[in-house]
Motif scaffolding. Structure first.
Motif, PDB file in Angstrom:
ATOM      1  N   VAL A  95       0.830  -1.168  -0.215  1.00  0.00           N
ATOM      2  CA  VAL A  95      -0.245  -0.002   0.515  1.00  0.00           C
ATOM      3  C   VAL A  95       0.470   1.142  -0.555  1.00  0.00           C
ATOM      4  O   VAL A  95       2.254   1.449   0.682  1.00  0.00           O
ATOM      5  N   ARG A  96       0.518   1.901  -1.264  1.00  0.00           N
ATOM      6  CA  ARG A  96       1.298   3.036  -0.805  1.00  0.00           C
ATOM      7  C   ARG A  96       0.803   4.384  -0.839  1.00  0.00           C
ATOM      8  O   ARG A  96      -0.379   4.850  -1.760  1.00  0.00           O
ATOM      9  N   ASN A  97       1.027   6.088  -0.384  1.00  0.00           N
ATOM     10  CA  ASN A  97       0.842   7.125   0.006  1.00  0.00           C
ATOM     11  C   ASN A  97       1.432   7.827  -0.696  1.00  0.00           C
ATOM     12  O   ASN A  97       1.146   8.902  -0.563  1.00  0.00           O
ATOM     13  N   TYR A  98       2.443   8.002  -0.928  1.00  0.00           N
ATOM     14  CA  TYR A  98       3.436   8.377  -1.529  1.00  0.00           C
ATOM     15  C   TYR A  98       4.336   7.929  -2.661  1.00  0.00           C
ATOM     16  O   TYR A  98       4.948   6.663  -2.469  1.00  0.00           O
ATOM     17  N   ALA A  99       4.775   8.746  -3.495  1.00  0.00           N
ATOM     18  CA  ALA A  99       5.277   8.621  -4.537  1.00  0.00           C
ATOM     19  C   ALA A  99       6.943   8.153  -4.362  1.00  0.00           C
ATOM     20  O   ALA A  99       7.746   9.103  -3.753  1.00  0.00           O
ATOM     21  N   TYR A 100       6.936   6.369  -4.289  1.00  0.00           N
ATOM     22  CA  TYR A 100       8.503   6.222  -3.473  1.00  0.00           C
ATOM     23  C   TYR A 100       8.697   4.708  -3.936  1.00  0.00           C
ATOM     24  O   TYR A 100       8.725   4.111  -4.654  1.00  0.00           O
ATOM     25  N   LYS A 111       7.198  12.775  -8.888  1.00  0.00           N
ATOM     26  CA  LYS A 111       8.581  13.539  -7.850  1.00  0.00           C
ATOM     27  C   LYS A 111       8.040  12.719  -6.755  1.00  0.00           C
ATOM     28  O   LYS A 111       7.316  12.648  -6.286  1.00  0.00           O
ATOM     29  N   PRO A 112       9.363  12.541  -6.716  1.00  0.00           N
ATOM     30  CA  PRO A 112       9.683  11.726  -5.113  1.00  0.00           C
ATOM     31  C   PRO A 112       9.177  12.227  -3.757  1.00  0.00           C
ATOM     32  O   PRO A 112       8.385  13.528  -3.719  1.00  0.00           O
ATOM     33  N   MET A 113       8.069  11.496  -3.279  1.00  0.00           N
ATOM     34  CA  MET A 113       7.191  11.735  -2.067  1.00  0.00           C
ATOM     35  C   MET A 113       6.170  12.740  -2.297  1.00  0.00           C
ATOM     36  O   MET A 113       5.269  13.363  -2.104  1.00  0.00           O
ATOM     37  N   THR A 114       5.647  13.144  -3.845  1.00  0.00           N
ATOM     38  CA  THR A 114       4.376  13.260  -4.347  1.00  0.00           C
ATOM     39  C   THR A 114       2.648  12.194  -3.532  1.00  0.00           C
ATOM     40  O   THR A 114       2.895  10.769  -3.205  1.00  0.00           O
ATOM     41  N   LYS A 115       2.274  13.100  -3.342  1.00  0.00           N
ATOM     42  CA  LYS A 115       0.688  12.551  -2.442  1.00  0.00           C
ATOM     43  C   LYS A 115      -0.001  11.905  -3.326  1.00  0.00           C
ATOM     44  O   LYS A 115      -0.156  12.553  -4.177  1.00  0.00           O
ATOM     45  N   PHE A 116      -0.282  10.249  -3.710  1.00  0.00           N
ATOM     46  CA  PHE A 116      -1.651  10.027  -4.096  1.00  0.00           C
ATOM     47  C   PHE A 116      -2.893  10.883  -4.497  1.00  0.00           C
ATOM     48  O   PHE A 116      -3.200  11.133  -2.938  1.00  0.00           O
ATOM     49  N   SER A 117      -3.260  10.602  -4.733  1.00  0.00           N
ATOM     50  CA  SER A 117      -5.289  11.340  -5.102  1.00  0.00           C
ATOM     51  C   SER A 117      -5.643   9.985  -3.857  1.00  0.00           C
ATOM     52  O   SER A 117      -6.694  10.487  -2.600  1.00  0.00           O
ATOM     53  N   LYS A 118      -5.577   9.506  -3.983  1.00  0.00           N
ATOM     54  CA  LYS A 118      -5.869   7.730  -3.143  1.00  0.00           C
ATOM     55  C   LYS A 118      -4.826   6.979  -2.652  1.00  0.00           C
ATOM     56  O   LYS A 118      -4.519   6.890  -3.770  1.00  0.00           O
ATOM     57  N   PRO A 119      -4.722   6.283  -2.201  1.00  0.00           N
ATOM     58  CA  PRO A 119      -3.729   4.852  -1.290  1.00  0.00           C
ATOM     59  C   PRO A 119      -3.121   4.243  -2.855  1.00  0.00           C
ATOM     60  O   PRO A 119      -4.759   4.056  -3.264  1.00  0.00           O
TER      61      PRO A 119
END
Ligand code: ATP
Ligand code: TYD
Length: 242
Positions: A95-100, A111-119
């Motif tokens: 499960v991912r909340n941020y791009a990493y 971009k690294p650590m962009t928050k996703f619109s939903k998990p």
């Protein structure tokens, strides 16, 4: 529940040893070792086993209080936990909340650590030789690893785990970036959350600084990782013995 915390050694993985207690229960012993890059980098890490066991016990306990069924039964207060033995589904659910991490490797447009619109929930085949490749739901069905009902339940449970853990982390000033779950089924075919929940299997930040195994992947020593797990336990409010 058990009085000798041992049994026949049935599996030794990178992070844990697994012992069969009887038909129902297993003991999992968290090793004082840290590995990265599918075991290519490996170091002795004194106290890490106890810290990761404590994290798993605390976080599985938290999920249990929110009605999320998991395999944890008991803890010896040190490196061993008693769990229900399950038929494991050989899939890593991320499960991912941020791009990493590996997400950025396959999607370099973000971009690294962009928050996703939903998990995002994704599935990887559990295979060190193949480096845990990303797989689709249809792959899972065709290979007979799980049925649609189980896949739906896995997704819903993984999102609920994310909600409970994420909210708890925020309440302690931490950011939950991503994490990995494993599931199995019990004798009555119930889906049960298994394995561990620790700094080895999740990325957790305090003010943008990693408290998790990413430190070791980036070159920190095993001792520094252990210090960081101590800090994570303190920040999460994990007592040494519960
Ligand atoms: P990785 O380090 O990539 O997670 P591994 O196989 O080396 O893989 P370990 O954590 O060292 O993993 O070993 C623990 C093993 O026990 C894993 O294969 C995991 O799938 C399995 N497991 C976890 N919980 C249960 C359970 N309740 N019943 C049966 N097996 C379980
Ligand atoms: P991911 O970004 O896919 O992998 P990598 O570590 O190769 O960049 O990892 C996502 C999350 O899942 C991260 O918190 C670490 C965890 N994870 C595991 O616990 N075990 C694994 O085998 C993998 C691939 C990831």
């Amino acid at each position: 529940m058990v009085n000798n915390w041992t049994g026949e050694l049935i599996y030794e993985g990178k992070a844990k040893r697994v012992y069969r207690v009887n038909d129902e229960f297993l003991v999992m012993e968290f090793k004082d070792e840290v590995t990265a890059f599918d075991g290519a980098r490996k170091e002795h890490a004194p106290s890490k086993g106890r810290l990761a066991a404590a994290q798993t016990v605390f976080l599985m306990g938290l999920l249990g209080r929110y009605g999320i069924r998991n395999h944890l039964v008991d803890w010896d207060g040190d490196r061993k936990i008693l769990v229900r033995g399950l038929r494991m589904i050989p899939i890593e659910v991320i499960v991912r909340n941020y791009a990493y991490g590996s997400f950025l490797k396959r999607m370099p447009l973000m971009k690294p650590m962009t928050k996703f619109s939903k998990p995002i929930v994704e599935f990887h085949l559990k295979s060190d030789e193949l480096h845990d490749p990303l797989i689709t739901m249809d792959d899972i069905i065709e290979a007979g690893l799980a049925n649609w009902g189980q896949i739906n339940e896995i997704i819903n449970t993984a999102l609920r785990v994310n909600e409970v853990l994420g909210n708890y982390m925020v309440s302690r000033g931490l950011t939950l970036v991503d994490f990995k779950l494993e599931f199995g089924s019990d004798g009555s075919n119930n889906l049960v959350l298994a394995d561990e929940l620790s700094g080895d299997t999740m990325r957790v930040l305090i003010n943008g600084r990693h408290l998790d195994k990413e430190l070791f992947r980036r070159g920190a020593s095993a001792m520094d990782l252990v210090k960081s797990y101590e800090e994570m336990n303190k920040l999460l409010g994990i007592p040494l013995n519960t």
